[in-house]
Each structure stands twice: as structure tokens, then as C-alpha cells.
Design a protein around this motif. Structure first.
Motif, PDB file in Angstrom:
ATOM      1  N   LEU A 174     -39.662  28.416  15.001  1.00  0.00           N
ATOM      2  CA  LEU A 174     -40.168  28.099  13.736  1.00  0.00           C
ATOM      3  C   LEU A 174     -39.648  29.280  12.702  1.00  0.00           C
ATOM      4  O   LEU A 174     -39.128  28.990  11.615  1.00  0.00           O
ATOM      5  N   ASN A 175     -39.901  30.480  13.201  1.00  0.00           N
ATOM      6  CA  ASN A 175     -39.289  31.547  12.133  1.00  0.00           C
ATOM      7  C   ASN A 175     -37.829  31.740  11.965  1.00  0.00           C
ATOM      8  O   ASN A 175     -37.259  31.792  11.018  1.00  0.00           O
ATOM      9  N   THR A 176     -37.111  31.290  13.197  1.00  0.00           N
ATOM     10  CA  THR A 176     -35.651  31.141  12.886  1.00  0.00           C
ATOM     11  C   THR A 176     -35.135  30.075  11.898  1.00  0.00           C
ATOM     12  O   THR A 176     -34.582  30.108  11.023  1.00  0.00           O
ATOM     13  N   LEU A 177     -35.876  28.965  12.384  1.00  0.00           N
ATOM     14  CA  LEU A 177     -35.526  27.732  11.257  1.00  0.00           C
ATOM     15  C   LEU A 177     -35.961  28.190  10.046  1.00  0.00           C
ATOM     16  O   LEU A 177     -35.434  27.935   8.935  1.00  0.00           O
ATOM     17  N   ALA A 178     -37.136  28.852   9.623  1.00  0.00           N
ATOM     18  CA  ALA A 178     -37.527  29.366   8.364  1.00  0.00           C
ATOM     19  C   ALA A 178     -36.452  30.169   7.622  1.00  0.00           C
ATOM     20  O   ALA A 178     -35.991  29.845   6.499  1.00  0.00           O
ATOM     21  N   MET A 179     -35.786  31.232   8.327  1.00  0.00           N
ATOM     22  CA  MET A 179     -34.822  31.904   7.919  1.00  0.00           C
ATOM     23  C   MET A 179     -33.694  31.219   7.627  1.00  0.00           C
ATOM     24  O   MET A 179     -32.903  31.458   6.604  1.00  0.00           O
ATOM     25  N   ALA A 180     -33.446  30.409   8.436  1.00  0.00           N
ATOM     26  CA  ALA A 180     -31.981  29.650   8.438  1.00  0.00           C
ATOM     27  C   ALA A 180     -32.182  28.647   7.003  1.00  0.00           C
ATOM     28  O   ALA A 180     -31.035  28.580   6.201  1.00  0.00           O
ATOM     29  N   THR A 181     -33.290  27.904   7.026  1.00  0.00           N
ATOM     30  CA  THR A 181     -33.285  27.105   5.789  1.00  0.00           C
ATOM     31  C   THR A 181     -33.404  27.899   4.532  1.00  0.00           C
ATOM     32  O   THR A 181     -32.857  27.435   3.695  1.00  0.00           O
ATOM     33  N   LEU A 182     -34.117  29.017   4.400  1.00  0.00           N
ATOM     34  CA  LEU A 182     -34.307  29.863   3.546  1.00  0.00           C
ATOM     35  C   LEU A 182     -32.831  30.046   2.967  1.00  0.00           C
ATOM     36  O   LEU A 182     -32.425  30.231   1.733  1.00  0.00           O
ATOM     37  N   ALA A 183     -32.170  30.573   3.943  1.00  0.00           N
ATOM     38  CA  ALA A 183     -30.581  31.110   3.547  1.00  0.00           C
ATOM     39  C   ALA A 183     -29.694  30.137   3.037  1.00  0.00           C
ATOM     40  O   ALA A 183     -29.168  30.228   2.139  1.00  0.00           O
ATOM     41  N   ALA A 184     -30.035  28.729   3.607  1.00  0.00           N
ATOM     42  CA  ALA A 184     -29.392  27.537   3.051  1.00  0.00           C
ATOM     43  C   ALA A 184     -29.770  27.347   1.543  1.00  0.00           C
ATOM     44  O   ALA A 184     -28.597  27.299   0.699  1.00  0.00           O
ATOM     45  N   VAL A 185     -31.023  27.518   1.400  1.00  0.00           N
ATOM     46  CA  VAL A 185     -31.369  27.409   0.016  1.00  0.00           C
ATOM     47  C   VAL A 185     -30.797  28.439  -1.143  1.00  0.00           C
ATOM     48  O   VAL A 185     -30.057  28.081  -2.261  1.00  0.00           O
ATOM     49  N   ALA A 186     -30.864  29.612  -0.534  1.00  0.00           N
ATOM     50  CA  ALA A 186     -30.292  30.948  -1.358  1.00  0.00           C
ATOM     51  C   ALA A 186     -28.921  30.547  -1.494  1.00  0.00           C
ATOM     52  O   ALA A 186     -28.324  31.015  -2.510  1.00  0.00           O
ATOM     53  N   VAL A 187     -28.021  30.288  -0.527  1.00  0.00           N
ATOM     54  CA  VAL A 187     -26.727  30.074  -0.560  1.00  0.00           C
ATOM     55  C   VAL A 187     -26.297  29.079  -1.661  1.00  0.00           C
ATOM     56  O   VAL A 187     -25.512  29.077  -2.555  1.00  0.00           O
ATOM     57  N   PHE A 188     -26.985  27.991  -1.408  1.00  0.00           N
ATOM     58  CA  PHE A 188     -26.573  26.930  -2.383  1.00  0.00           C
ATOM     59  C   PHE A 188     -27.193  27.329  -3.730  1.00  0.00           C
ATOM     60  O   PHE A 188     -26.353  26.742  -4.898  1.00  0.00           O
ATOM     61  N   ALA A 189     -28.097  27.983  -3.968  1.00  0.00           N
ATOM     62  CA  ALA A 189     -28.483  28.553  -5.465  1.00  0.00           C
ATOM     63  C   ALA A 189     -27.524  29.330  -5.720  1.00  0.00           C
ATOM     64  O   ALA A 189     -27.187  29.255  -7.028  1.00  0.00           O
ATOM     65  N   ALA A 190     -27.011  30.469  -5.103  1.00  0.00           N
ATOM     66  CA  ALA A 190     -25.996  31.387  -5.599  1.00  0.00           C
ATOM     67  C   ALA A 190     -24.739  30.613  -5.900  1.00  0.00           C
ATOM     68  O   ALA A 190     -24.093  30.725  -6.911  1.00  0.00           O
ATOM     69  N   TRP A 191     -24.193  29.390  -5.219  1.00  0.00           N
ATOM     70  CA  TRP A 191     -23.140  28.628  -5.665  1.00  0.00           C
ATOM     71  C   TRP A 191     -23.521  27.974  -6.862  1.00  0.00           C
ATOM     72  O   TRP A 191     -22.417  27.918  -7.863  1.00  0.00           O
ATOM     73  N   ARG A 192     -24.621  27.279  -7.009  1.00  0.00           N
ATOM     74  CA  ARG A 192     -24.747  26.578  -8.361  1.00  0.00           C
ATOM     75  C   ARG A 192     -25.034  27.377  -9.369  1.00  0.00           C
ATOM     76  O   ARG A 192     -24.699  27.284 -10.866  1.00  0.00           O
ATOM     77  N   ALA A 193     -25.542  28.900  -9.113  1.00  0.00           N
ATOM     78  CA  ALA A 193     -25.794  29.918 -10.303  1.00  0.00           C
ATOM     79  C   ALA A 193     -24.294  30.299 -10.648  1.00  0.00           C
ATOM     80  O   ALA A 193     -24.159  30.242 -12.102  1.00  0.00           O
ATOM     81  N   TRP A 194     -23.216  30.488  -9.642  1.00  0.00           N
ATOM     82  CA  TRP A 194     -21.849  30.841 -10.109  1.00  0.00           C
ATOM     83  C   TRP A 194     -21.057  29.556 -10.966  1.00  0.00           C
ATOM     84  O   TRP A 194     -20.643  29.788 -12.019  1.00  0.00           O
ATOM     85  N   ALA A 195     -21.716  28.443 -10.754  1.00  0.00           N
ATOM     86  CA  ALA A 195     -21.250  26.764 -11.378  1.00  0.00           C
ATOM     87  C   ALA A 195     -21.696  27.186 -12.996  1.00  0.00           C
ATOM     88  O   ALA A 195     -20.913  27.318 -13.748  1.00  0.00           O
ATOM     89  N   VAL A 196     -22.881  27.852 -13.154  1.00  0.00           N
ATOM     90  CA  VAL A 196     -23.363  27.877 -14.568  1.00  0.00           C
ATOM     91  C   VAL A 196     -22.695  28.823 -15.240  1.00  0.00           C
ATOM     92  O   VAL A 196     -22.301  29.015 -16.373  1.00  0.00           O
TER      93      VAL A 196
END
Lengths: 201, 435
Positions: free
Chosen positions: A92-114
Motif C-alpha cells: 500500500l505504501n508503494t501504491l500510495a507513492m506511485a499514485t501520488l507520483a502520477a498526480v504530480a506528473v499530471f499536475a506538472a504537465w497541466r501546469a506547463w500547458a497553463v
């Protein structure tokens, strides 16, 4: 990862931005007080302190994300987690880190779009300052970029540990222990002469 | 528009994912994206970036880091331990003695800081040694610290009010005015609880201390005035209309620097420690808040607000009944959840209910923050309880749990007052800012 030179350098960079944010807050507070005094005494207003303040929050919070991540500060509900067997906790700790990374990468990509949109259309704020938006937004994006890099690296490390060392994985990527939490909340506070000064560890 | 069933499924999914220990931000952003992908399509998913920028590019919310910084500087500047000593001079004569100081100093400290956990940790480190060998019942000592620390968000300026205000478009100044009276009543209720226990069972309340000489008391009074001064400047500048919430926070930061300088604790090292602590707490709150804004945005597009208002209209429950039902719901949720996840996780769903039932958003804001306080104090998850036990380093956590019960009961009493006499929350904001 603390023994890795690149990672240490990265942490130092995050810390630098965090401290710079703090100094910026102090400077902004002083300017705000000055502006209030001038406004009251001479009914003359410096334009735009509020606008700069708004950008400040966007930028310092974005830089803070990676610092809080390195400190394992981001909130999780660990009520159930701490009662599970080590193996499941590690998963579960790995899952938490992996999903957080997914959110962070997606956020960075969308921030770049802005940001790239602001550059492309040369957007300015509609206030008297007419700030070119790419200016605060590029700092803001840098914060998200650091956050994405940190989260992705930590997720990869967690996956690597999942195949090797569950105890270490839970220690490094589990929710902080009580002592760590107290240390983080009160770190550096020295109270009273006879009070115990070591609150952590 | 999606129906109540889909909303319930989404909410249930959110709770399950949170219990799995995923980060709260992941859960909120994730559930919002699932909703967006299923019903709304990619443009809404891709609007994530714009929403993140919009949520954090906000001058009012800048007061979150400023208030945190102000508190950090005051604590590290040595204002807290001196304040505790001075406050005990004046509160000792009450039945229950030094226990009242725990409540009073926590109330005052939390009023200028913003974090209940920080309050619990700081006051425990000062108070626990002071109680050694004085014959007080341990459980009461621990309970009073926990109770005092939980006042943190109710007495302005607290972060919970800012977060609630930002999520529901409610004025932060009004919310701060609204929290003042309930915060004061809560403090009095806690102290009355202590006094009652001390009168009924004098054995629990330790040995009576001789009163300090008046000259010494007056000499130490200045240390009480320092944090009080910061509090008055911050709140006074808001209520008189001199400053906006963020300007008052900036003013507070400058005042706290002056206090730290007066105590000769103002160093670069101290400031850097304050910066790091501020950054950590700010980032934790704002990341969740940004995700909550996106969730709110998606829920708005999905028509959740109308859908839930229709449910409320069909039930036709009175506002008091609805609030009691919510109180029960939050009591249960509070067993497992901490303040911020509970606040941002439920407000997008619950707020439409509440407004449809005709409850004043300011009144509900105070109610919501009170529910958060209860969650901090209710075993077995309340973070403050574990923090106090962690500082104590002896005995068992059960003693902390037992100590909180009398105070939990007085919080329930406060809930009743707040539900049935909305004026406790609404009188001051209407007085300051008009209806």
C-alpha cells in the motif's frame, strides 16, 4: 537514497527554494505594512501588493510541495495502515507513492500547458500592474516540476524496495512515526530551562 | 446532472481509498478525475492546471502561510513558555489550579498559531514538567492539554476557517468574528469542567500552591501581554476595517518579529527553522486544498449541488435536525479522520445540503470547525492525543484517552448550544459587518 549525491543535491535545491520563500514572505509582510501605513497617513496607495501577494501564494506553495514530500508531510489516513501486516503495508505504501507520483506528473504537465498558453498568447493580468503572466507562472511551474521529479524518483525507489526490503520501505515511505511527527511540528523549538528539550527521537 | 446514488458511490470510493492510506490529495484529485472522465470528457480533465493556478493564486489564502509563520516565530522567539508562567499566576487560585493554565495558555497560543498539533506539542513540553510532583491526577492533566489544544481552530485566526471560507465563498473576516464567541464559551466550558471536577473530587486536583507575591505577578504580566498584543493587533485591524485578513496577517508577522527581537531570540537560524516549518504546513494544507478546488469544480459541473438540494427539499428536515444528523455523522467520521481531510473531503458534498436547508454559511462554518475540533480530541485517532503521549514518554495512551472524556462531553454541550442558538455564531459578525 540519502547517500546518493544527486539526490542530496536535489534536496539542497528544494531547501534553498523553501528558505527563499520564507524570506520573500518576510519582505512581503514588511512592504504590506508600509503600504497600509502610507495608505492611512497619506491616502496614497501603492498598487498591486495584493496581486503580488496572490502570486506569492501560488509560487511558495508549489515550491513547498516538494519540501513537504521530502519531509513525508503530505497527509494520509494511517488508521488502518498501521494495523496491517508488513507485506500489505509495503504494497500500500508503494501504491500510495506511485499514485501520488502520477498526480504530480499530471499536475506538472497541466501546469506547463497553463504556462505555455500564457507565453503563446502573451497574457497579461487585467489589473493596473498588467503583469505578464508567464513571469509568476514560470516560477510556479518550476515548483510543480520539482514536485513531479521528487515524487517520481521516490515512487521508483519505493518500487525497487518492494522487491527487496519491506521493513525499510515502510520506514522510508510509510506515514511518519509519532516521534517524527512531533519532531517535525516542534523541530528546533527550545522551551524553558528545565523542560525536556529533546522532543524527537 | 448525476443522482444521489452516483454521489454516494463516489463518496464511498473516496472513503475507501483514504482508508487504504493513499495520500489525501491523490484520493480527491483521483475521484474528481474519475467523475470527469466518466461524465464530462477530456477538456474538464485537462482543466486541472488552470484550476490549480486559480486555487492557489489567491490573496486571501496568503494569510495561511503568514499566520503559520507568525506562530512559529512567536514560539521560537520564547513567547510561549513565558506566557505559561505568567498565566499560571492568575489562574492558580481557581479550583483546579494549574489545570486552568493548560486551557488558558493553549487557547491563547492557538489563537496566535494555527495548528492544534503544534499547540499540543508545545504546551505539553512546558506543562508536563511543571505538573511533576504536584499531585494532580495525570489523566486530568493530559485531558486538559488536549482540550486546550483543540481550541486551536475555533479561536481566530485559524486555518480551518480560511479553508472553509475559500471552499464555500464565505468571508474570512465574518468567519473569524463568528468564531470568537463560541471559542470563548468553549474555553469557559472547559474551565468550568475542571472546576466542577476539582470541587467534586478535590483529591484529583493536586496540592494548592501558595500565591506568588503581587509584585512578581505584575512583573511577569508583560510576558502575557506580548502574545495578547499580537492577537489584538491582528484581530483588531480586521474588525475595525483597517486591514484585510491577509494584511492583518502581514502585520502580525512584523509584530512577532518585534516580540522575538525583544526576547533576543531573533536569529537567522531561528528564522530558517520557522521558514521550513511554515513551508511544510502550508504545502500540506494547500496541496489538499488545490485538489479540493478541482473536486468542487467537477462536482459543480456534474450538478451535484442541485441534486443534493432536491434531496434536502424532499426530506423537509428542520435545520436543527439536519445539524444534529450531521453532528452524528462527523462524530463517527472524526474517530478516524483528522481535521483537514474531514473538512475538505466533506464540505463539497455537505455544503449544498446545508444551504438548501436555509442554514447560514457562517453559522455552518463555525459548526464545521467545531466538528473538526471534536475529531482532534476523539480517541483512538486524534493526533493531538498521540502527540501529548509522545512528549510524555511514560504511562499509557489510555490515560490520555480517559482524560479527554469530560472535555468531549463539554464539546457536545457546545455543539448543542451552537445548533439551537445560532446567534452565538452570528451575533458578532452581524454587529461588525452588518447583515
Amino acid at each position: 537514497m540519502d547517500d546518493n549525491r544527486v539526490w542530496r543535491g536535489f534536496s539542497a535545491l528544494v531547501r534553498f527554494f523553501t528558505l527563499a520563500s520564507g524570506w520573500w514572505l518576510i519582505a512581503l509582510s514588511v512592504v504590506t505594512c508600509f503600504e497600509m501605513a502610507v495608505r492611512k497617513l497619506f491616502s496614497f496607495s501603492l498598487q498591486g501588493v495584493d496581486e503580488v501577494g496572490a502570486y506569492t501564494l501560488a509560487v511558495i506553495s508549489a515550491f513547498g510541495f516538494s519540501y513537504a514530500l521530502l519531509m513525508r508531510g503530505h497527509t494520509r489516513v494511517d488508521f488502518l495502515l498501521s494495523r496491517l501486516p508488513v507485506r500489505l503495508q509495503a504494497t500500500l505504501n508503494t501504491l500510495a507513492m506511485a499514485t501520488l507520483a502520477a498526480v504530480a506528473v499530471f499536475a506538472a504537465w497541466r501546469a506547463w500547458a497553463v504556462l505555455s498558453e500564457s507565453i503563446e498568447f502573451d497574457s497579461h493580468s487585467t489589473s493596473p500592474l498588467q503583469t505578464p503572466l508567464w513571469l509568476p507562472q514560470s516560477l510556479w511551474f518550476t515548483g510543480y516540476l520539482l514536485f513531479a521529479i521528487a515524487a517520481a524518483t521516490m515512487a521508483a525507489h519505493a518500487c525497487w524496495l518492494l522487491t527487496r526490503d519491506h521493513a525499510r520501505l515502510n520506514r522510508v515511505y510509510g506515514p511518519p512515526t509519532l516521534d517524527e511527527e512531533i519532531e517535525a511540528e516542534t523541530g528546533g523549538i527550545r522551551i524553558g530551562a528545565d523542560a525536556p528539550t529533546e522532543t524527537g527521537r | 446532472m448525476i443522482g444521489p446514488l452516483e454521489i454516494a458511490i463516489g463518496f464511498g470510493l473516496m472513503l475507501v481509498l483514504m482508508f487504504m492510506g493513499l495520500h489525501v490529495v491523490t484520493v480527491m484529485a483521483g475521484v474528481a478525475m474519475i467523475g470527469a472522465v466518466t461524465y464530462l470528457g477530456t477538456p474538464v480533465v485537462f482543466a486541472f492546471g488552470t484550476q490549480l493556478w486559480g486555487a492557489t493564486e489567491d490573496y486571501v489564502l496568503l494569510s495561511i502561510p503568514l499566520y503559520i509563520l507568525l506562530g512559529e516565530i512567536l514560539v521560537r522567539g520564547g513567547a510561549t513558555d513565558r506566557m505559561y508562567a505568567s498565566l499560571s499566576d492568575w489562574l492558580n487560585p481557581l479550583p483546579g489550579g494549574l489545570l486552568h493554565t493548560n486551557i488558558g495558555s493553549s487557547a491563547l497560543f492557538s489563537a496566535v498559531s494555527g495548528s492544534s498539533v503544534a499547540t499540543a506539542a508545545t504546551i505539553s513540553t512546558i506543562a508536563l514538567p511543571a505538573f511533576r510532583h504536584r499531585g494532580y491526577d495525570q489523566r486530568l492533566v493530559l485531558g486538559s492539554i488536549a482540550a486546550g489544544a483543540s481550541l486551536g481552530n475555533l479561536i481566530p485566526p485559524g486555518i480551518a476557517f480560511l479553508v472553509y471560507g475559500a471552499m464555500t465563498n464565505t468571508s474570512a473576516g465574518r468567519l473569524y468574528a463568528a468564531g470568537l464567541l463560541p471559542g470563548a464559551i468553549m474555553t469557559v466550558l472547559f474551565m468550568a469542567t475542571i472546576a466542577l471536577i476539582a470541587l467534586a473530587r478535590p483529591k484529583l486536583a493536586g496540592v494548592k500552591e501558595p500565591d506568588a507575591p503581587m509584585s512578581a505577578k505584575l512583573g511577569r504580566l508583560v510576558h502575557l501581554l506580548a502574545p495578547l498584543f499580537v492577537f489584538l493587533v491582528v484581530m483588531g485591524s480586521i474588525y475595525t476595517g483597517w486591514a484585510t485578513v491577509s494584511e492583518s496577517a502581514a502585520l502580525g508577522v512584523v509584530c512577532s518579529l518585534a516580540v522575538a527581537a525583544a526576547y533576543r531570540k531573533l536569529t537567522v537560524k531561528m528564522l530558517h527553522q520557522s521558514f521550513l516549518a511554515t513551508a511544510r504546513l502550508t504545502a500540506m494544507s494547500l496541496l489538499i486544498l488545490a485538489a479540493a478546488f478541482y473536486l468542487n469544480f467537477v462536482l459543480g459541473l456534474l450538478g451535484v449541488t442541485q441534486s443534493l438540494s432536491e434531496v434536502v427539499k424532499s426530506i423537509q428536515a428542520s435545520s436543527a435536525v439536519l445539524l444534529w444528523a450531521l453532528a452524528l455523522f462527523y462524530l463517527l467520521l472524526g474517530i478516524f479522520f483528522e481535521t483537514l481531510p474531514m473538512l475538505v473531503g466533506t464540505v463539497p458534498i455537505v455544503f449544498p445540503f446545508v444551504t438548501a436547508a436555509g442554514i447560514d454559511p457562517v453559522h455552518f462554518g463555525v459548526f464545521m470547525v467545531l466538528m473538526c475540533e471534536i475529531s482532534l480530541l476523539s480517541p483512538p485517532v486524534g493526533m493531538t492525543l498521540y502527540v501529548i503521549q509522545g512528549v510524555r514518554r511514560e504511562g499509557s495512551i489510555d490515560e490520555v484517552f480517559q482524560g479527554t472524556w469530560p472535555f468531549l462531553l463539554s464539546m457536545v454541550a457546545m455543539t448543542a448550544i451552537l445548533i439551537h442558538v445560532p446567534q452565538t455564531a452570528l451575533w458578532l459578525p452581524n454587529l461588525f459587518f452588518g447583515k
